[in-house]
Design a protein around this motif. Structure first.
Motif, PDB file in Angstrom:
ATOM      1  N   ARG A   1       0.826  -1.208   0.000  1.00 44.58           N
ATOM      2  CA  ARG A   1       0.000   0.000   0.000  1.00 44.58           C
ATOM      3  C   ARG A   1       0.864   1.264   0.000  1.00 44.58           C
ATOM      4  O   ARG A   1       0.545   2.255  -0.681  1.00 44.58           O
ATOM      5  CB  ARG A   1      -0.930  -0.010   1.207  1.00 44.58           C
TER       6      ARG A   1
ATOM      7  N   ARG B   1       2.301   1.788  -3.486  1.00 46.13           N
ATOM      8  CA  ARG B   1       1.279   2.310  -4.398  1.00 46.13           C
ATOM      9  C   ARG B   1       1.006   3.780  -4.108  1.00 46.13           C
ATOM     10  O   ARG B   1       0.892   4.607  -5.027  1.00 46.13           O
ATOM     11  CB  ARG B   1      -0.013   1.505  -4.253  1.00 46.13           C
TER      12      ARG B   1
ATOM     13  N   SER C   1       3.714   5.936  -5.486  1.00 51.63           N
ATOM     14  CA  SER C   1       3.657   6.005  -6.954  1.00 51.63           C
ATOM     15  C   SER C   1       2.576   6.971  -7.418  1.00 51.63           C
ATOM     16  O   SER C   1       2.673   7.532  -8.518  1.00 51.63           O
ATOM     17  CB  SER C   1       3.412   4.615  -7.540  1.00 51.63           C
ATOM     18  N   GLU C   2       1.550   7.173  -6.589  1.00 51.67           N
ATOM     19  CA  GLU C   2       0.440   8.058  -6.945  1.00 51.67           C
ATOM     20  C   GLU C   2       0.637   9.479  -6.435  1.00 51.67           C
ATOM     21  O   GLU C   2      -0.185  10.357  -6.718  1.00 51.67           O
ATOM     22  CB  GLU C   2      -0.865   7.491  -6.380  1.00 51.67           C
TER      23      GLU C   2
ATOM     24  N   ARG D   1      10.673   4.722  -3.056  1.00 49.87           N
ATOM     25  CA  ARG D   1      10.155   3.515  -3.704  1.00 49.87           C
ATOM     26  C   ARG D   1      11.277   2.508  -3.977  1.00 49.87           C
ATOM     27  O   ARG D   1      11.081   1.291  -3.815  1.00 49.87           O
ATOM     28  CB  ARG D   1       9.452   3.882  -5.008  1.00 49.87           C
TER      29      ARG D   1
ATOM     30  N   ASP E   1       5.114   7.637 -11.870  1.00 54.52           N
ATOM     31  CA  ASP E   1       5.442   6.543 -10.945  1.00 54.52           C
ATOM     32  C   ASP E   1       6.414   6.963  -9.856  1.00 54.52           C
ATOM     33  O   ASP E   1       7.265   6.184  -9.422  1.00 54.52           O
ATOM     34  CB  ASP E   1       6.023   5.348 -11.710  1.00 54.52           C
TER      35      ASP E   1
END
Length: 706
Positions: free
Chosen positions: A418, A421, A424-425, A439, A587
């Motif tokens: 999570r 993700r 990345s957002e 990341r 990303d």
């Protein structure tokens, strides 16, 4: 779903009507959010640099307390107490950093008839001095790290004691925190310079240059325990946080609980933390930090106690369901703890990543800029504590922490997924950030397996591969500029909006020609992209590549989001432009492209033609905006390649600027001067080639230290 913060029960005592938050940034926003939930009127304070900051807009009332310089604003006790009096505040929440652990501030707050939402002056005094704290808790049976911790030792005394401590060792400021002024010394030959640097940092950051030495425990884990204590002798711990992922003693990613400890180990280290807190009659929220052996989890050593809220407190909140800021307020108002140790339950797993304004691929230099585009993550299990807002100007006056992205999961694997993700957002364009770096860390095998230690980042950093700009992103930038030619008339040139030379109609004298855009990333060679959109589908040539079909489409509901199709493959990217810069994000990776005008291209070609390959630049430039804190050579003196010329500080980091070649130094700045990114701060007059030693000069040098 994230375990919900416990519902607010009725206060059993008279609570404060108004609380002043003596801080800024994401922690001020965080505290104000809880005050609002509790129905308490909040007062923000701000410097001139923060006039348009997010915490100012969130608060019920905001008061200016001085100029950007922290000593004249957020560290100005008189100005903060005056703001509290003007707004009718009954209590002050200090957040973390600045005055949060300042004994004088807590005493002055009490003398002004206000409540300091934190521990007693006694606890601040004992735990605020690391030497005193270490000796104090040892008397209560808390294990401590071997070393020498005595007040008043000068450099000669510390050097004499270093042999008994043993190498490698760690120099630590007695009054410090956050890793500032801490230096690892591998050998006796490094000690003198490290002591000088540590004293300089400690004096400037904490007003106290007292140092002590500790044995450096190889590859330890950094584990801290959250404690809560009321005014009636009740003390509990809320489990531990794993804080081993650090760079230069600054935490980067934290999690709760630690993947190392089992329940028996958790009880033992928790009991030691409570003993340390009990020894100073602690009250409120605090954190006791330990070094823990990875091979023997029961072998732990007290490092320090932070007498305040920690940056990483959200991971504890998410696994316990408790609002720590609420309990700080309740305890300060005279409430008793509503739960005993046996009532504490840790549910699931939580991981936090700190988003900084910095450039990891450029040596982690602190960065400045304006937030041109912002899209923060949301969704199941995601929490974001942030100071960001569109249009926010980020200078070099304060710590570069911008936001914290926190993820909760039923287990560690889900929390990691999570968080990845969510990062990345997360879109922040207009200032470089460390999101891509975070990341990359999350995907390293050791992190995913939970095999952590405080040296892991330094070992793995050289193997991390940052994403390079590719043809697809260059094409997207060119198509964006093409589509916004009228809206961005100055990008890439100086012609007016009505000039036919900037019209997107494609009109030119003679035959039709594709529109060229010359873009440059950092110091890389410029690339020219040609866009030909006379047909139904745009044809794009990137550098010497063959023509490909490309298109750019807006993504509904995403203000700066675009779908780019490049030679039949589709991906998403966020794009925004300002001045002669185009920012792209995808990303978690961010790129800043400069659009070169014809004049820029000519200047670049001339500059490239001047020096021969391998010849050092005689001009010494500042790698970041900041303040000159030390000038090490006299103007006109002779220097050798590698000699330190001066030191620049920005966002709590020092950067040593050194001569790239030998010669006569001309220094253009003085201590206290503010310098900009790329500003020439010194020059070296080259020696006569006939009298120079053989061999190529060294490349330009610059070192950073926390």
């Amino acid at each position: 779903m994230i375990p919900q913060i416990s519902d607010t029960a009725m206060f059993t005592t008279d609570v404060f009507a108004t609380v002043l938050v003596a801080n800024r940034g994401e922690i001020a926003c965080r505290v104000i959010t809880t005050l609002r939930r509790l129905g308490i009127r909040s007062v923000a304070v701000f410097s001139d640099a923060d006039r348009n900051a997010r915490h100012v807009a969130l608060a019920d009332v905001a008061v200016r307390i001085g100029p950007a310089e922290a000593r004249e604003s957020y560290l100005n006790i008189e100005a903060i107490l005056r703001a509290a009096a003007e707004t009718g505040a009954q209590a002050i929440h200090p957040g973390y950093g600045f005055l949060s652990e300042n004994e004088e501030f807590a005493r002055a707050t009490a003398e002004a008839g206000l409540t300091f939402i934190g521990p007693s002056v006694h606890a601040l005094r004992v735990m605020g001095d690391k030497i005193r704290a270490k000796n104090h808790v040892a008397e209560s049976g808390v294990p401590t790290t071997p070393g020498i911790a005595l007040p008043g030792l000068d450099n000669a005394a510390l050097a004499a004691a270093a042999a008994d401590v043993g190498y490698p060792l760690l120099i630590k400021p007695s009054a410090g925190g956050g890793g500032k002024g801490m230096y690892v010394v591998e050998a006796a030959s490094e000690l003198a310079a490290a002591l000088d640097a540590a004293r300089r940092v400690a004096a400037r950051a904490f007003g106290d240059d007292t140092l002590f030495l500790e044995r450096l425990i190889p590859s330890p884990r950094h584990i801290e325990v959250q404690v809560l204590a009321d005014n009636y002798g009740n003390i509990i711990h809320l489990g531990e946080r794993e804080c081993s992922l650090q760079r230069r003693h600054q935490k980067v990613i934290e999690e709760a609980p630690s993947p190392l400890l089992d329940e028996p180990s958790r009880r033992r280290i928790g009991a030691a933390a409570c003993a340390a807190a009990r020894s100073v009659d602690y009250r409120g929220a605090g954190t006791v930090e330990f070094l823990v052996s990875d091979a023997e989890p029961d072998a732990f050593y007290f490092m320090e106690m932070n007498t305040r809220l920690q940056v990483e407190h959200p991971v504890t909140e998410l696994v316990t369901g408790l609002d720590l800021v609420e309990w700080q307020v309740r305890i300060a108002a005279g409430e008793r703890l509503a739960l005993a140790q046996d009532d504490v339950r840790l549910t699931g797993h939580s991981i936090e990543a700190r988003v900084y304004a910095e450039s990891p691929a450029a040596g982690f230099l602190p960065a400045t800029g304006s937030v041109l585009a912002l899209d923060e993550a949301h969704g199941d299990g995601i929490r974001v504590d942030s100071s960001l807002t569109p249009g926010l100007v980020l200078g070099a006056d304060y710590d570069p922490l911008l936001a914290k992205v926190i993820a909760w999961g039923v287990d560690r694997g889900q929390a990691l997924a999570r968080l990845d993700r969510a990062l990345s957002e997360t879109v922040v364009l207009g200032v470089p950030t460390n999101i891509e770096y975070l990341r990359l860390l999350l995907h390293t095998p050791a992190v995913r397996a939970g095999h952590l230690d405080t040296e892991l980042i330094e070992r793995t950093l050289p193997s991390l591969i940052f994403r390079a700009i590719d043809d697809r992103l260059l094409a997207a930038a060119a198509l964006f500029l093409r589509a916004h030619a009228e809206a961005l008339p100055l990008v890439g040139g100086e012609a007016s909006a009505t000039s036919p030379w900037t019209s997107r109609s494609g009109w030119r004298i003679g035959e039709h020609q594709p529109t060229p855009y010359t873009l440059q990333v950092g110091t890389a060679s410029p690339v020219t992209i040609h866009v030909d959109d006379t047909t139904d589908a745009s044809r794009v040539t990137v550098g010497d590549c063959n023509l490909v079909s490309a298109s750019l489409q807006r993504i509904p509901g995403r203000p700066h989001g675009y779908s780019v199709e490049f030679d039949g493959s589709v991906s998403t990217v966020d794009i925004v432009a300002a001045g002669n810069d185009v920012w792209l994000g995808t990303d978690g990776a961010t790129f800043r492209l400069r659009v070169l005008s014809r004049q820029d291209q000519l200047a670049a070609r001339l500059a490239a033609a001047e020096p021969s390959a391998g010849v050092a630049d005689p001009a010494v430039r500042s790698p970041m905006p900041g303040t000159v804190i030390s000038v090490n050579v006299a103007d006109g003196s002779s220097v050798e390649a590698g000699d330190t010329l001066l030191v620049v500080e920005a966002m709590k980091m020092e950067h040593r600027l050194a001569a790239a070649l030998g010669g006569i130094a001309t220094v253009a700045v003085a201590v206290g001067d503010l310098v900009s990114l790329g500003q020439i701060v010194a020059t070296i007059q080259r020696p006569d080639p006939a009298s120079s030693p053989e061999g190529s000069p060294s490349p330009a040098l610059s070192e950073g230290s926390a």
